[in-house]
Design a protein around this motif. Sequence first.
Motif, short mmCIF file in Angstrom:
data_model
loop_
_atom_site.label_atom_id
_atom_site.label_comp_id
_atom_site.label_asym_id
_atom_site.label_seq_id
_atom_site.Cartn_x
_atom_site.Cartn_y
_atom_site.Cartn_z
N LYS A 176 19.76 49.48 -19.13
CA LYS A 176 19.05 50.62 -18.56
C LYS A 176 18.03 51.09 -19.59
O LYS A 176 18.11 50.74 -20.77
CB LYS A 176 20.02 51.75 -18.22
CG LYS A 176 21.00 51.39 -17.10
CD LYS A 176 21.86 52.59 -16.74
CE LYS A 176 22.79 52.25 -15.57
NZ LYS A 176 23.61 53.42 -15.16
N THR A 177 17.08 51.89 -19.15
CA THR A 177 16.02 52.34 -20.04
C THR A 177 16.59 53.09 -21.25
O THR A 177 16.09 52.93 -22.37
CB THR A 177 15.02 53.24 -19.28
OG1 THR A 177 14.40 52.44 -18.26
CG2 THR A 177 13.95 53.77 -20.21
N THR A 179 10.60 52.64 -10.71
CA THR A 179 10.08 53.43 -9.58
C THR A 179 8.69 53.97 -9.83
O THR A 179 8.07 54.51 -8.90
CB THR A 179 11.01 54.63 -9.29
OG1 THR A 179 11.14 55.42 -10.49
CG2 THR A 179 12.40 54.16 -8.86
N ASN A 215 14.72 45.12 -11.13
CA ASN A 215 15.21 46.27 -11.87
C ASN A 215 15.16 47.50 -10.96
O ASN A 215 15.10 47.36 -9.73
CB ASN A 215 14.38 46.47 -13.14
CG ASN A 215 14.83 45.58 -14.29
OD1 ASN A 215 15.77 45.87 -15.00
ND2 ASN A 215 14.12 44.44 -14.45
N ASN A 216 15.19 48.68 -11.54
CA ASN A 216 15.12 49.93 -10.76
C ASN A 216 13.85 50.72 -11.10
O ASN A 216 13.86 51.96 -11.09
CB ASN A 216 16.36 50.80 -11.02
CG ASN A 216 17.62 50.15 -10.49
OD1 ASN A 216 17.60 49.47 -9.45
ND2 ASN A 216 18.73 50.35 -11.18
N ASN A 223 11.57 45.47 -7.37
CA ASN A 223 11.71 46.85 -7.81
C ASN A 223 11.33 47.79 -6.67
O ASN A 223 10.55 47.43 -5.78
CB ASN A 223 10.82 47.12 -9.02
CG ASN A 223 11.38 46.54 -10.31
OD1 ASN A 223 12.26 47.11 -10.94
ND2 ASN A 223 10.88 45.36 -10.68
N GLU A 250 14.71 51.58 -15.53
CA GLU A 250 14.03 52.52 -14.64
C GLU A 250 12.54 52.63 -14.94
O GLU A 250 11.79 53.20 -14.14
CB GLU A 250 14.66 53.93 -14.75
CG GLU A 250 16.12 54.01 -14.34
CD GLU A 250 17.07 53.77 -15.52
OE1 GLU A 250 18.29 53.77 -15.30
OE2 GLU A 250 16.59 53.55 -16.65
#
Length: 298
Positions: A201-202, A247, A244-245, A275, A227
């Motif tokens: 994760k970031t 946005t 990934n996530n 994404n 993120e």
Amino acid sequence: MGTLRVLILLSFISSPWVLCSTGKHFNQDSTLRLEQQDVHINREDHLEAKRSKREAAALWLGEDYDSSMVFLPADEPDDAPAEGGDASELPTCLLCVCLTGSVYCEEVVPEMTAVPTLPKETAYLYARYNKIKKITNKDFADIVTLKRIDLTGNLISEIEEGAFSKLTLLEELNLAENQLVKLPMLPGKLTTFNANHNRLKTKGVKANAFKRMEKLINLFLGDNALEAVPVIPESVRIVHLQNNNITNISLETFCKGNNTYYVRPNLMEVRLDGNPVLLSKYPDSFTCLKSLPVGQYR
């Protein structure tokens, strides 16, 4: 007649000496043959023992393992256990294939759960598809010659901070298909870093994790849980961030928002497919790139 008697007498006198001499040569020849036979037997016993060791080692490593590929280290040829135990009890070059400067430890049986002790001249380590769970500060502390490390397909969930700090020659680091949630500080001379298929994760990737890596060319961070896009060095040519996530994309993500003349000639391939970000919402974020990122536009 007198002469004949003298010859007969001399023959009787010389006969014991001849017999003695013949016996002596016979004994010497017999002894030599026996010694040669002993040497031959001892050599056969030695070779048989070596074969037994290799067969035992092959049995230890698995029934399908090719015993001809078992390398017994010169300094400990007869120390391999024949049954039971785990990988930590065996010499590294019995578990792995050790060539000059390279160590191959792939799908080791019995299970390899930690980085093995490496020869100090190792430059290339391939320890893919094992059960390694953690990388410690001690694992590579004395192996300053390393140029490539490939640990793909293990169970690594933790890397101690500073684990790679002494690897000033390291150019390629592959940690794909593991369980990482956090990255340590990476060597500054890396040209390729692969952490695809982890759990990053970031918050587990420092803001400047890649910023100062001026020789980085390939950056693979696909199939994680990031993120946001991390800071990407100018040297990078390929960056994979698919699945990934992510946005959001800002004007500073790839370009310099306050400089419309800025161009990034090196960055040739950007993957953002998979994404949730809709790339068509950020048309001004890619003006410095030679080609648009791969991803969702509608």
